[in-house]
Design a protein around this motif. Sequence first.
Motif, PDB file in Angstrom:
ATOM      1  N   GLU A  84       1.050  -1.345   0.173  1.00  0.00           N
ATOM      2  CA  GLU A  84      -0.042  -0.136  -0.165  1.00  0.00           C
ATOM      3  C   GLU A  84       0.798   1.280  -0.008  1.00  0.00           C
ATOM      4  OE1 GLU A  84      -2.641  -0.297   3.477  1.00  0.00           O
ATOM      5  OE2 GLU A  84      -0.794  -0.305   4.936  1.00  0.00           O
ATOM      6  N   ASN A  85       2.297   1.218   0.223  1.00  0.00           N
ATOM      7  CA  ASN A  85       2.879   2.306   0.319  1.00  0.00           C
ATOM      8  C   ASN A  85       3.452   2.570  -1.081  1.00  0.00           C
ATOM      9  OD1 ASN A  85       3.183   2.806   3.122  1.00  0.00           O
ATOM     10  ND2 ASN A  85       4.623   1.217   3.161  1.00  0.00           N
ATOM     11  N   ALA A  86       3.202   1.797  -1.921  1.00  0.00           N
ATOM     12  CA  ALA A  86       3.462   2.105  -3.416  1.00  0.00           C
ATOM     13  C   ALA A  86       2.187   2.546  -4.387  1.00  0.00           C
ATOM     14  CB  ALA A  86       4.315   0.931  -4.103  1.00  0.00           C
ATOM     15  N   TYR A  87       1.160   2.265  -3.895  1.00  0.00           N
ATOM     16  CA  TYR A  87      -0.292   2.310  -4.582  1.00  0.00           C
ATOM     17  C   TYR A  87      -0.404   3.971  -4.117  1.00  0.00           C
ATOM     18  CZ  TYR A  87      -1.074  -2.398  -5.847  1.00  0.00           C
ATOM     19  OH  TYR A  87      -0.975  -3.497  -6.379  1.00  0.00           O
ATOM     20  N   LEU A  88      -0.487   4.649  -5.328  1.00  0.00           N
ATOM     21  CA  LEU A  88      -0.708   6.157  -5.064  1.00  0.00           C
ATOM     22  C   LEU A  88      -1.937   6.657  -4.463  1.00  0.00           C
ATOM     23  CD1 LEU A  88       0.977   8.691  -5.910  1.00  0.00           C
ATOM     24  CD2 LEU A  88      -0.474   8.836  -7.806  1.00  0.00           C
ATOM     25  N   ASP A  89      -3.134   5.787  -4.614  1.00  0.00           N
ATOM     26  CA  ASP A  89      -4.371   6.299  -3.814  1.00  0.00           C
ATOM     27  C   ASP A  89      -4.262   5.846  -2.584  1.00  0.00           C
ATOM     28  OD1 ASP A  89      -4.105   3.776  -4.618  1.00  0.00           O
ATOM     29  OD2 ASP A  89      -6.293   3.217  -4.303  1.00  0.00           O
ATOM     30  N   LYS A  90      -3.487   4.706  -2.226  1.00  0.00           N
ATOM     31  CA  LYS A  90      -3.366   4.586  -0.715  1.00  0.00           C
ATOM     32  C   LYS A  90      -2.356   5.505   0.194  1.00  0.00           C
ATOM     33  CE  LYS A  90      -6.077   0.928  -0.830  1.00  0.00           C
ATOM     34  NZ  LYS A  90      -7.313   0.949  -0.332  1.00  0.00           N
ATOM     35  N   VAL A  91      -1.379   5.957  -0.786  1.00  0.00           N
ATOM     36  CA  VAL A  91      -0.515   7.113  -0.072  1.00  0.00           C
ATOM     37  C   VAL A  91      -1.079   8.032   0.341  1.00  0.00           C
ATOM     38  CG1 VAL A  91       1.584   8.154  -0.778  1.00  0.00           C
ATOM     39  CG2 VAL A  91       1.453   5.857  -1.336  1.00  0.00           C
ATOM     40  N   ILE A  92      -2.100   8.630  -0.622  1.00  0.00           N
ATOM     41  CA  ILE A  92      -2.826   9.680  -0.349  1.00  0.00           C
ATOM     42  C   ILE A  92      -3.723   9.719   0.711  1.00  0.00           C
ATOM     43  CG2 ILE A  92      -4.448  11.528  -1.393  1.00  0.00           C
ATOM     44  CD1 ILE A  92      -3.034  11.150  -4.119  1.00  0.00           C
ATOM     45  N   GLU A  93      -4.292   8.596   0.677  1.00  0.00           N
ATOM     46  CA  GLU A  93      -5.265   8.313   1.707  1.00  0.00           C
ATOM     47  C   GLU A  93      -4.710   8.057   3.221  1.00  0.00           C
ATOM     48  OE1 GLU A  93      -8.719   4.837   2.865  1.00  0.00           O
ATOM     49  OE2 GLU A  93      -7.570   5.035   0.927  1.00  0.00           O
ATOM     50  N   ARG A  94      -3.583   7.549   3.315  1.00  0.00           N
ATOM     51  CA  ARG A  94      -3.121   7.178   4.396  1.00  0.00           C
ATOM     52  C   ARG A  94      -2.140   8.231   4.932  1.00  0.00           C
ATOM     53  NH1 ARG A  94       0.487   3.408   3.732  1.00  0.00           N
ATOM     54  NH2 ARG A  94       0.310   2.544   6.075  1.00  0.00           N
TER      55      ARG A  94
END
Length: 270
Positions: A84-94
């Motif tokens: 999830e640290n590499a998925y852009l949406d998860k980075v913005i969300e978290r």
Amino acid sequence: MYFSDEDRDFEASALVEGAIEIMVDLEPDFPVAWVRHQLQKMAKDVEAALMSETNPHLRLEGLLRLFYREWGFCGDRHQYYAAENAYLDKVIERRKGIPVSLGAIMIYLAQHLELPVTGVAFPTQYILRVDWPNSEPQFINPFDGEFVSRQTLSAWLRGHKGPLAPWRESYLTTTSHTDVLARWLTVLKSALLREEQYADALRCSDLALSLRPGDPHEIRDRGYIYQQLECSHAAAMDYAYFIEQCPEDPAAELLKLQVKVLNANPQVLH
């Protein structure tokens, strides 16, 4: 559907746009509209917050303060290798990520402020480069937003490659978006392998090879994924390609044994 580097020009748009494209290739349900909206909102907020600051050095400091302190973006120290640290949406969300994902967002925001910030695929991790007119470049660790000196970067290199590792100025040159995206995919693939998500890792590997066709190390890694998926014949072919291309690599001898074992297995059709 995967596209080769010849089919689309990643250098013509922002790095985050290239990242969005590869995320869509990997995840058809990737929330493109939401990610773009969040990026645009951040850019507007940054411009509004720093509208009255005309000194570019102070604008950069303001951007770093806003991004890392006020908004709370940071590197994920507890689960660095999580996918999830590499998925852009998860980075913005978290608001957590790794250097390449955080760095891509930082470059996007810096460009909106007309700041001379680019990305560098340093051997140890992705870093940001700031090229001020008539000055030596500065470097920023996107993991925490701190400036890093050449001495620190040299220490990172020695820690990564050994105390006798030679220093090369090429390590600090701006990296093309295509190469950064390929590296991004490699990091994501490694995370997916740790999580035993082999089908997703295979999609990552195939997409990375569309950016770097014939890369023997990527093909070796794909062979490992095929092996985990019990595709013995495909795994043996990829290992054999690596052995042919990199005969002096220490892994080549071990892989020769693997090829013999794999070729002895009955072929599985999926």
